[in-house]
Enzyme design. Sequence first.
Site, mmCIF file in Angstrom:
data_model
loop_
_atom_site.group_PDB
_atom_site.id
_atom_site.type_symbol
_atom_site.label_atom_id
_atom_site.label_comp_id
_atom_site.label_asym_id
_atom_site.label_seq_id
_atom_site.Cartn_x
_atom_site.Cartn_y
_atom_site.Cartn_z
ATOM 1 N N LYS A 87 36.667 44.691 22.284
ATOM 2 C CA LYS A 87 35.873 44.834 21.062
ATOM 3 C C LYS A 87 34.448 45.280 21.385
ATOM 4 O O LYS A 87 33.861 44.830 22.372
ATOM 5 C CB LYS A 87 35.869 43.492 20.316
ATOM 6 C CG LYS A 87 35.219 43.532 18.940
ATOM 7 C CD LYS A 87 35.363 42.185 18.260
ATOM 8 C CE LYS A 87 34.680 42.170 16.894
ATOM 9 N NZ LYS A 87 34.860 40.875 16.200
ATOM 10 N N SER B 191 36.423 41.242 11.769
ATOM 11 C CA SER B 191 35.623 42.315 12.317
ATOM 12 C C SER B 191 36.254 42.979 13.550
ATOM 13 O O SER B 191 35.754 43.998 14.036
ATOM 14 C CB SER B 191 34.235 41.797 12.687
ATOM 15 O OG SER B 191 34.307 40.769 13.668
ATOM 16 N N SER C 195 37.940 36.752 12.230
ATOM 17 C CA SER C 195 37.817 38.132 12.723
ATOM 18 C C SER C 195 38.875 38.546 13.735
ATOM 19 O O SER C 195 39.019 39.728 14.024
ATOM 20 C CB SER C 195 36.432 38.351 13.323
ATOM 21 O OG SER C 195 35.451 38.288 12.323
#
Length: 559
Positions: A131, A206, A230
């Site tokens: 990420k 996210s 997330s």
Amino acid sequence: ALLCSSAAAIVLLKWLGRRQIQQKMEEARRTRDLALERMEKAARRFKQENPGTQAAHVLSLTMVELVEKLKEGSLSPESVLYSYMSKVKALEVTREVNCVTDFIYGCEDQLQKLKKQKEKGLLYGIPVSIKDHINCKGHISSGGMVKFLGQVKEEDSVIVQVLKSQGAIPFVKTNIPQTMINYDCSNLIFGQTLNPLNHQKSPGGSSGGEGALIAGGGSILGIGSDIAGSIRLPSSFCGLCGLKPTGNRISTSPSACSDGTFVLAVTGMLGPMARDVDSLALCMKALLCEEMFRLDPTVPPIPFDEEVYTSSKPLRIGYYEGDGYFQPSPSMKRAIQQTRKLLQDAGHTLVPFVPPKIDYVVDELFTRGIFSDGAAHLVDCFKGDIVDPNLKSQFNTYRLPVLVKRILAIILKPIVSVWTCFISVTGNLQDGKVSACREVYRTEFIAKWRKLKLDVILCPALGPAFNHGYAGKLFAATSYTNLYNVLNFPAGVVPVSTVTRADEEELKHYRGHYGDPWDKRLKEAVEGAVGLPVAVQCVALPWQEELCLRFMKEVETLA
């Protein structure tokens, strides 16, 4: 004349400032495009030099199968890495859904070092996507914000170092929403990421870039982060398995935006995302090693308990179909009902469970906890930046003066209960007070769990995937996931079904608990999802990731 010239000067300065921001964004996009071209060339070169490589076969293997073949030598780390690098471009996963933000070019050097190592780690030769905000040496961690562009990291985060020590090869970084406080996946630097299963839908966030890349077949294992869902939300939206561990079971040091985009009294954590539960378990086993405990002494030295994960002992399972805050969509409710029956038929005991005081948790402990400074630092972070349209409705609420927030909270309380939690983010509760209140609630929740003699809990995962533009307007719908961030319990998501036409028909009669605009928005958000994945959430008590994964595996097998 003076007033006119002053006004013109202000307009000019604003235009120049905006132009400077746009130039930085354009430069970041050019850098990303060059990195992807470099990756494509490397994959093409390998293919030309090794025409016999069966990329399709490599990509069809599960992670556990891949690990076995890499260790026995029937597959080489090069063939696996370049097959996945090729997949990112060959099937145009990135071009179609816009999920990769950078190529970690050091992966080729790491590959050469890996071949010389005598000991093969648990993740030997496995390509891993990372990420955006997790630090990788020589790369930026943008957080989707202009202020972090150009800040090249000097060292890998602990989790990346441990992955490398176990033989894994981090090879790309993936997209996120601006500030990561939205569960869509869009920012003005790298753009909107799409759901590979349906481009009209969001991949969630996210960790949305991770969800899109893995679901699109461009990665077999990814590392995301979770502060309100997330990891679990993109896993739910994209039909993947994802685990949010107990806070600090895995090191989060150091990670992007280390100066913070918000002041937290809610625990954030890193965790794995993959296509099956065994991959999550193998990743956790690899991470919970001496190297992790050495690099970050604040992580409790608790190795992975294989015996718990492989146990077949019948479980006593608490369950609920709705949390009483946001009414579940028809497919969410059906997923719980069907999974409950499968578990009962398999010999497990199912016990009804009602989460206590859920309104209080969402409105006070979570929303005030995640913005314990009244969102002041988050708002301050946008100086010298442009707000992404998907974040505007949230941001405009956060930037309201404290007095206006309080007045609106009082006025709107009887009308729209769901939104008052946002309006009332005033920063009244200091970090310490929020933490103290959270501990009291946590004690109450555990006491109820113990009274019912539960091993684990089965509950809904928000879904199916939202239509674009709705996540930023439905932040309170994360109640199903953010509860377990407040409690700091390990929680994972497993896909169990797909949306049916009957679900879609029943959705027409959806009213919600309050009948307010936010309930109506949820109905609009999940429309048009026939055939898309539906997941459930599995929860265990703190530090019991192995039991949580064992329960997830049971659900996966039965479903």
